[in-house]
Design an enzyme around this catalytic site. Structure first.
Site, mmCIF file in Angstrom:
data_model
loop_
_atom_site.group_PDB
_atom_site.id
_atom_site.type_symbol
_atom_site.label_atom_id
_atom_site.label_comp_id
_atom_site.label_asym_id
_atom_site.label_seq_id
_atom_site.Cartn_x
_atom_site.Cartn_y
_atom_site.Cartn_z
ATOM 1 N N GLU A 124 0.842 -1.192 0.000
ATOM 2 C CA GLU A 124 0.000 0.000 0.000
ATOM 3 C C GLU A 124 0.879 1.245 0.000
ATOM 4 O O GLU A 124 1.909 1.290 0.682
ATOM 5 C CB GLU A 124 -0.911 -0.007 1.230
ATOM 6 C CG GLU A 124 -2.085 0.942 1.146
ATOM 7 C CD GLU A 124 -3.123 0.676 2.239
ATOM 8 O OE1 GLU A 124 -3.461 1.642 2.949
ATOM 9 O OE2 GLU A 124 -3.563 -0.484 2.381
ATOM 10 N N ASP A 126 0.089 5.319 0.503
ATOM 11 C CA ASP A 126 -1.030 6.165 0.916
ATOM 12 C C ASP A 126 -0.711 7.646 0.906
ATOM 13 O O ASP A 126 0.332 8.070 1.436
ATOM 14 C CB ASP A 126 -1.457 5.826 2.355
ATOM 15 C CG ASP A 126 -1.963 4.411 2.517
ATOM 16 O OD1 ASP A 126 -2.524 3.876 1.552
ATOM 17 O OD2 ASP A 126 -1.795 3.853 3.615
ATOM 18 N N GLU A 128 -3.049 10.372 2.609
ATOM 19 C CA GLU A 128 -4.272 10.541 3.404
ATOM 20 C C GLU A 128 -4.337 11.983 3.884
ATOM 21 O O GLU A 128 -3.390 12.497 4.475
ATOM 22 C CB GLU A 128 -4.262 9.581 4.595
ATOM 23 C CG GLU A 128 -4.322 8.124 4.166
ATOM 24 C CD GLU A 128 -4.074 7.159 5.301
ATOM 25 O OE1 GLU A 128 -4.764 6.126 5.356
ATOM 26 O OE2 GLU A 128 -3.189 7.427 6.141
ATOM 27 N N GLN A 141 -0.952 13.082 5.494
ATOM 28 C CA GLN A 141 -0.199 11.951 6.035
ATOM 29 C C GLN A 141 0.172 11.016 4.893
ATOM 30 O O GLN A 141 -0.664 10.665 4.062
ATOM 31 C CB GLN A 141 -1.036 11.192 7.068
ATOM 32 C CG GLN A 141 -0.386 9.906 7.568
ATOM 33 C CD GLN A 141 -1.145 9.276 8.715
ATOM 34 O OE1 GLN A 141 -1.062 9.727 9.848
ATOM 35 N NE2 GLN A 141 -1.905 8.229 8.432
ATOM 36 N N THR A 142 1.430 10.611 4.858
ATOM 37 C CA THR A 142 1.896 9.630 3.874
ATOM 38 C C THR A 142 2.258 8.346 4.607
ATOM 39 O O THR A 142 2.667 8.371 5.764
ATOM 40 C CB THR A 142 3.117 10.150 3.107
ATOM 41 O OG1 THR A 142 4.206 10.326 4.020
ATOM 42 C CG2 THR A 142 2.815 11.476 2.428
ATOM 43 N N GLY A 153 3.740 0.773 10.696
ATOM 44 C CA GLY A 153 3.245 1.955 10.026
ATOM 45 C C GLY A 153 4.384 2.914 9.754
ATOM 46 O O GLY A 153 5.176 3.224 10.656
ATOM 47 N N GLU A 155 4.308 6.176 8.830
ATOM 48 C CA GLU A 155 3.645 7.453 8.636
ATOM 49 C C GLU A 155 4.605 8.634 8.751
ATOM 50 O O GLU A 155 5.499 8.645 9.594
ATOM 51 C CB GLU A 155 2.520 7.639 9.670
ATOM 52 C CG GLU A 155 1.392 6.638 9.580
ATOM 53 C CD GLU A 155 1.608 5.425 10.488
ATOM 54 O OE1 GLU A 155 2.747 5.261 10.987
ATOM 55 O OE2 GLU A 155 0.651 4.672 10.697
ATOM 56 N N GLU A 214 -11.947 7.311 14.693
ATOM 57 C CA GLU A 214 -11.242 6.568 15.739
ATOM 58 C C GLU A 214 -9.778 6.952 15.851
ATOM 59 O O GLU A 214 -9.136 6.693 16.868
ATOM 60 C CB GLU A 214 -11.369 5.064 15.482
ATOM 61 C CG GLU A 214 -12.783 4.531 15.643
ATOM 62 C CD GLU A 214 -12.843 3.023 15.472
ATOM 63 O OE1 GLU A 214 -11.779 2.413 15.250
ATOM 64 O OE2 GLU A 214 -13.945 2.472 15.557
#
Length: 305
Positions: A124, A126, A128, A141-142, A153, A155, A214
Protein backbone atom coordinates in the site's frame (compact mmCIF):
# COMPACT_ATOMS: atom_id res chain seq x y z
CA UNK A 1 0.85 13.09 17.65
CA UNK A 2 3.89 12.31 19.80
CA UNK A 3 5.25 15.81 19.17
CA UNK A 4 2.03 17.46 20.31
CA UNK A 5 2.07 15.58 23.60
CA UNK A 6 5.71 16.46 24.18
CA UNK A 7 4.91 20.13 23.65
CA UNK A 8 2.09 19.92 26.18
CA UNK A 9 4.48 18.56 28.74
CA UNK A 10 7.33 20.98 28.05
CA UNK A 11 5.71 24.30 27.22
CA UNK A 12 3.07 26.61 28.65
CA UNK A 13 -0.47 26.78 27.23
CA UNK A 14 0.26 30.28 25.95
CA UNK A 15 3.20 29.07 23.88
CA UNK A 16 1.13 26.21 22.48
CA UNK A 17 -1.45 28.76 21.27
CA UNK A 18 1.32 30.77 19.63
CA UNK A 19 2.71 27.67 17.92
CA UNK A 20 -0.76 26.73 16.66
CA UNK A 21 -1.04 30.16 15.07
CA UNK A 22 2.35 29.76 13.39
CA UNK A 23 1.56 26.42 11.78
CA UNK A 24 -1.82 27.43 10.39
CA UNK A 25 -1.75 27.28 6.59
CA UNK A 26 -3.78 30.49 6.48
CA UNK A 27 -0.98 32.44 8.17
CA UNK A 28 2.08 30.42 7.12
CA UNK A 29 4.46 32.74 5.24
CA UNK A 30 6.26 30.04 3.25
CA UNK A 31 6.62 30.30 -0.50
CA UNK A 32 7.16 26.95 -2.20
CA UNK A 33 10.33 26.44 -4.27
CA UNK A 34 10.11 26.31 -8.05
CA UNK A 35 10.30 22.82 -9.56
CA UNK A 36 9.76 21.32 -12.99
CA UNK A 37 6.23 19.88 -12.73
CA UNK A 38 6.08 16.12 -13.18
CA UNK A 39 2.35 16.43 -13.83
CA UNK A 40 3.23 17.95 -17.22
CA UNK A 41 5.00 14.73 -18.25
CA UNK A 42 1.94 12.47 -18.31
CA UNK A 43 -1.52 12.61 -19.91
CA UNK A 44 -4.76 13.19 -18.00
CA UNK A 45 -7.41 10.49 -18.18
CA UNK A 46 -11.15 10.72 -17.53
CA UNK A 47 -12.51 9.14 -14.37
CA UNK A 48 -15.15 7.40 -16.48
CA UNK A 49 -14.35 4.79 -17.87
CA UNK A 50 -11.04 4.31 -15.99
CA UNK A 51 -12.60 3.97 -12.52
CA UNK A 52 -15.52 2.07 -11.07
CA UNK A 53 -17.42 2.53 -7.83
CA UNK A 54 -15.69 0.91 -4.84
CA UNK A 55 -18.35 1.76 -2.25
CA UNK A 56 -21.03 4.36 -1.52
CA UNK A 57 -22.26 4.62 -5.11
CA UNK A 58 -25.15 6.93 -4.14
CA UNK A 59 -22.63 9.47 -2.84
CA UNK A 60 -20.58 9.58 -6.07
CA UNK A 61 -21.34 12.06 -8.85
CA UNK A 62 -19.56 12.21 -12.20
CA UNK A 63 -19.29 15.66 -13.76
CA UNK A 64 -17.92 17.32 -16.89
CA UNK A 65 -18.43 14.28 -19.13
CA UNK A 66 -16.77 11.97 -16.63
CA UNK A 67 -13.55 13.98 -16.23
CA UNK A 68 -14.44 15.04 -12.68
CA UNK A 69 -16.13 13.41 -9.70
CA UNK A 70 -17.41 14.45 -6.31
CA UNK A 71 -17.38 11.98 -3.43
CA UNK A 72 -19.43 12.58 -0.31
CA UNK A 73 -19.44 11.40 3.29
CA UNK A 74 -22.69 11.52 5.20
CA UNK A 75 -24.03 9.74 8.25
CA UNK A 76 -24.99 6.69 6.19
CA UNK A 77 -21.84 6.13 4.17
CA UNK A 78 -18.58 7.36 2.75
CA UNK A 79 -17.72 6.74 -0.90
CA UNK A 80 -14.87 5.66 -3.11
CA UNK A 81 -13.58 4.91 -6.60
CA UNK A 82 -11.14 2.21 -7.70
CA UNK A 83 -9.22 1.99 -10.96
CA UNK A 84 -10.27 -0.75 -13.36
CA UNK A 85 -6.61 -1.61 -14.04
CA UNK A 86 -3.88 -2.53 -11.62
CA UNK A 87 -0.36 -1.18 -12.09
CA UNK A 88 3.17 -2.33 -11.49
CA UNK A 89 5.02 0.97 -11.10
CA UNK A 90 3.92 4.33 -12.46
CA UNK A 91 2.99 7.96 -11.86
CA UNK A 92 -0.42 8.51 -10.29
CA UNK A 93 -1.91 11.91 -9.60
CA UNK A 94 -5.16 13.74 -8.93
CA UNK A 95 -6.21 17.36 -8.54
CA UNK A 96 -8.21 17.44 -5.32
CA UNK A 97 -10.29 20.12 -3.62
CA UNK A 98 -11.04 19.29 0.01
CA UNK A 99 -14.24 19.97 1.98
CA UNK A 100 -14.38 23.38 3.61
CA UNK A 101 -15.50 24.04 7.17
CA UNK A 102 -15.21 21.87 10.27
CA UNK A 103 -14.13 18.41 9.13
CA UNK A 104 -12.55 16.68 12.13
CA UNK A 105 -12.38 12.92 11.68
CA UNK A 106 -12.89 13.13 7.91
CA UNK A 107 -10.28 11.29 5.82
CA UNK A 108 -9.81 11.85 2.10
CA UNK A 109 -7.42 9.33 0.57
CA UNK A 110 -5.67 8.91 -2.77
CA UNK A 111 -3.68 5.71 -2.64
CA UNK A 112 -2.55 2.43 -4.20
CA UNK A 113 -3.32 -0.96 -2.68
CA UNK A 114 -3.59 -4.65 -3.50
CA UNK A 115 -5.29 -5.71 -0.26
CA UNK A 116 -8.17 -7.15 -2.29
CA UNK A 117 -5.83 -9.63 -3.99
CA UNK A 118 -3.28 -10.18 -1.20
CA UNK A 119 -5.23 -9.87 2.06
CA UNK A 120 -2.41 -11.32 4.19
CA UNK A 121 0.59 -9.93 2.33
CA UNK A 122 -0.50 -6.69 0.73
CA UNK A 123 1.29 -3.53 -0.39
CA UNK A 124 0.00 0.00 0.00
CA UNK A 125 1.14 3.55 -0.80
CA UNK A 126 -1.03 6.16 0.92
CA UNK A 127 -1.75 9.85 0.64
CA UNK A 128 -4.27 10.54 3.40
CA UNK A 129 -5.67 14.02 3.98
CA UNK A 130 -6.87 14.39 7.55
CA UNK A 131 -9.68 16.82 8.38
CA UNK A 132 -9.41 19.60 10.91
CA UNK A 133 -11.14 20.73 14.07
CA UNK A 134 -11.82 24.31 15.17
CA UNK A 135 -8.15 24.97 15.95
CA UNK A 136 -6.19 23.05 13.34
CA UNK A 137 -6.14 22.88 9.55
CA UNK A 138 -6.08 19.89 7.23
CA UNK A 139 -2.81 17.95 7.24
CA UNK A 140 -1.34 15.37 4.88
CA UNK A 141 -0.20 11.95 6.03
CA UNK A 142 1.90 9.63 3.87
CA UNK A 143 2.41 5.94 4.55
CA UNK A 144 3.94 2.83 2.99
CA UNK A 145 3.11 -0.81 3.64
CA UNK A 146 5.20 -3.45 1.91
CA UNK A 147 4.78 -7.21 1.65
CA UNK A 148 2.21 -7.33 4.42
CA UNK A 149 4.19 -5.29 6.95
CA UNK A 150 1.03 -3.61 8.23
CA UNK A 151 2.29 -3.80 11.81
CA UNK A 152 5.00 -1.31 10.81
CA UNK A 153 3.24 1.95 10.03
CA UNK A 154 5.61 4.27 8.15
CA UNK A 155 3.65 7.45 8.64
CA UNK A 156 5.00 10.92 8.05
CA UNK A 157 2.81 14.01 8.49
CA UNK A 158 3.06 17.47 6.99
CA UNK A 159 1.34 20.82 7.25
CA UNK A 160 0.18 22.55 4.07
CA UNK A 161 1.54 25.88 2.89
CA UNK A 162 -1.84 26.74 1.36
CA UNK A 163 -5.53 26.30 2.13
CA UNK A 164 -6.47 23.01 0.38
CA UNK A 165 -10.20 23.82 0.50
CA UNK A 166 -10.02 26.96 -1.68
CA UNK A 167 -9.03 25.40 -5.00
CA UNK A 168 -7.67 22.23 -6.60
CA UNK A 169 -4.14 21.09 -5.79
CA UNK A 170 -2.12 18.19 -7.18
CA UNK A 171 -1.40 15.12 -5.03
CA UNK A 172 0.92 12.65 -6.73
CA UNK A 173 2.75 9.36 -6.23
CA UNK A 174 5.81 8.29 -8.25
CA UNK A 175 6.54 4.59 -7.74
CA UNK A 176 9.23 2.58 -9.48
CA UNK A 177 11.82 -0.03 -8.56
CA UNK A 178 14.16 2.62 -7.12
CA UNK A 179 11.96 4.71 -4.83
CA UNK A 180 8.50 5.95 -3.97
CA UNK A 181 8.06 9.72 -4.02
CA UNK A 182 5.10 11.67 -2.61
CA UNK A 183 4.45 15.10 -4.14
CA UNK A 184 2.09 17.98 -3.41
CA UNK A 185 1.73 20.49 -6.25
CA UNK A 186 4.81 18.80 -7.73
CA UNK A 187 6.89 19.55 -4.59
CA UNK A 188 8.42 16.29 -3.29
CA UNK A 189 7.56 16.03 0.41
CA UNK A 190 8.86 12.50 0.93
CA UNK A 191 11.17 10.05 -0.80
CA UNK A 192 11.02 6.43 0.36
CA UNK A 193 14.12 4.81 -1.07
CA UNK A 194 13.63 1.11 -1.71
CA UNK A 195 15.77 -1.25 0.31
CA UNK A 196 14.86 -4.72 1.55
CA UNK A 197 11.22 -3.74 2.10
CA UNK A 198 9.21 -1.88 -0.54
CA UNK A 199 5.91 -2.23 -2.44
CA UNK A 200 6.57 -4.78 -5.16
CA UNK A 201 3.25 -6.18 -6.41
CA UNK A 202 0.71 -4.65 -8.81
CA UNK A 203 -1.79 -2.33 -7.15
CA UNK A 204 -5.04 -0.56 -7.95
CA UNK A 205 -5.57 3.18 -7.48
CA UNK A 206 -8.24 4.38 -5.02
CA UNK A 207 -9.89 7.74 -4.36
CA UNK A 208 -12.05 7.76 -1.21
CA UNK A 209 -13.65 9.76 1.59
CA UNK A 210 -14.56 8.08 4.86
CA UNK A 211 -15.03 8.43 8.62
CA UNK A 212 -11.71 8.11 10.43
CA UNK A 213 -13.03 9.29 13.80
CA UNK A 214 -11.24 6.57 15.74
CA UNK A 215 -7.78 7.87 14.85
CA UNK A 216 -7.63 10.72 12.34
CA UNK A 217 -7.91 13.80 14.57
CA UNK A 218 -5.74 13.79 17.68
CA UNK A 219 -6.04 10.04 18.12
CA UNK A 220 -9.83 10.10 17.86
CA UNK A 221 -10.38 12.96 20.29
CA UNK A 222 -12.50 14.87 17.77
CA UNK A 223 -14.89 12.58 15.82
CA UNK A 224 -16.84 13.52 12.71
CA UNK A 225 -19.65 15.97 13.55
CA UNK A 226 -22.39 15.05 11.12
CA UNK A 227 -24.31 18.27 11.67
CA UNK A 228 -21.82 19.67 9.12
CA UNK A 229 -22.47 16.84 6.63
CA UNK A 230 -22.35 16.09 3.80
CA UNK A 231 -18.60 16.45 3.42
CA UNK A 232 -17.82 16.65 -0.30
CA UNK A 233 -14.44 16.26 -1.97
CA UNK A 234 -13.79 16.88 -5.67
CA UNK A 235 -11.36 14.91 -7.86
CA UNK A 236 -10.18 16.00 -11.28
CA UNK A 237 -7.22 15.75 -13.72
CA UNK A 238 -6.53 12.10 -12.96
CA UNK A 239 -3.24 10.64 -14.18
CA UNK A 240 -2.72 6.87 -14.32
CA UNK A 241 0.60 6.47 -16.12
CA UNK A 242 1.56 2.98 -15.01
CA UNK A 243 2.95 -0.27 -16.28
CA UNK A 244 0.06 -2.69 -16.72
CA UNK A 245 2.22 -5.58 -17.99
CA UNK A 246 3.28 -8.46 -15.80
CA UNK A 247 5.93 -7.61 -13.17
CA UNK A 248 8.76 -9.34 -15.05
CA UNK A 249 8.14 -7.35 -18.23
CA UNK A 250 7.95 -4.09 -16.28
CA UNK A 251 11.14 -4.71 -14.33
CA UNK A 252 13.07 -5.57 -17.50
CA UNK A 253 11.73 -2.72 -19.60
CA UNK A 254 13.94 0.08 -20.88
CA UNK A 255 13.08 3.80 -21.03
CA UNK A 256 12.71 3.58 -24.81
CA UNK A 257 10.38 0.57 -24.72
CA UNK A 258 7.46 2.55 -23.29
CA UNK A 259 6.35 -0.45 -21.20
CA UNK A 260 7.23 1.23 -17.91
CA UNK A 261 6.69 5.02 -18.18
CA UNK A 262 8.71 5.84 -15.03
CA UNK A 263 11.86 3.82 -15.68
CA UNK A 264 13.84 6.63 -17.30
CA UNK A 265 16.71 8.49 -15.63
CA UNK A 266 14.53 11.54 -14.91
CA UNK A 267 12.31 9.36 -12.69
CA UNK A 268 14.77 7.06 -10.93
CA UNK A 269 16.59 9.85 -9.10
CA UNK A 270 15.45 13.25 -7.87
CA UNK A 271 17.01 16.21 -9.66
CA UNK A 272 19.01 18.80 -7.67
CA UNK A 273 15.99 21.10 -7.96
CA UNK A 274 13.69 18.41 -6.56
CA UNK A 275 16.16 17.54 -3.78
CA UNK A 276 16.24 21.20 -2.69
CA UNK A 277 12.41 21.28 -2.68
CA UNK A 278 12.29 18.03 -0.69
CA UNK A 279 14.67 19.49 1.89
CA UNK A 280 12.52 22.63 2.12
CA UNK A 281 9.32 20.63 2.67
CA UNK A 282 10.81 18.39 5.33
CA UNK A 283 12.39 21.26 7.26
CA UNK A 284 9.44 23.64 7.04
CA UNK A 285 6.36 21.39 6.95
CA UNK A 286 6.98 17.94 8.43
CA UNK A 287 5.85 17.60 12.04
CA UNK A 288 5.90 13.82 12.51
CA UNK A 289 8.04 10.93 11.26
CA UNK A 290 7.89 7.35 12.43
CA UNK A 291 11.68 7.28 12.21
CA UNK A 292 11.95 9.62 15.21
CA UNK A 293 9.13 8.12 17.29
CA UNK A 294 11.10 6.20 19.92
CA UNK A 295 7.99 5.68 22.06
CA UNK A 296 6.39 3.74 19.24
CA UNK A 297 9.44 1.87 17.95
CA UNK A 298 12.04 0.74 20.47
CA UNK A 299 13.95 -0.66 17.50
CA UNK A 300 13.76 1.57 14.47
CA UNK A 301 12.76 -0.02 11.13
CA UNK A 302 15.86 -0.70 9.00
CA UNK A 303 15.20 2.07 6.46
CA UNK A 304 15.44 4.68 9.26
CA UNK A 305 19.14 4.00 9.86
Amino acid sequence: MALIWQLKLLFSPLLIILLANVVSSRTRPFTAPTVTPLTNSFPRVPIDPNFSNAFGASNIKLLANGTMATLALDKLSGSGLVSKSSYYYGFFSAAIKLPAGISSGVVVAFYLSNADKFPHNHDEIDIELLGHDKRNDWVIQTNVYANGSVSTGREEKFYFWFDPTKQYHYYSILWNSYHTVFLVDNIPVREFIHGSVFPSKPMSVYATIWDGSEWATHGGKYPVDYKYAPFVVSFSEMQLAGCTSDPLACSKSTPSSGVDPVNGPQFTKLSPQQMAALDWARKKLMFYSYCTDKNRYKVMPPECH
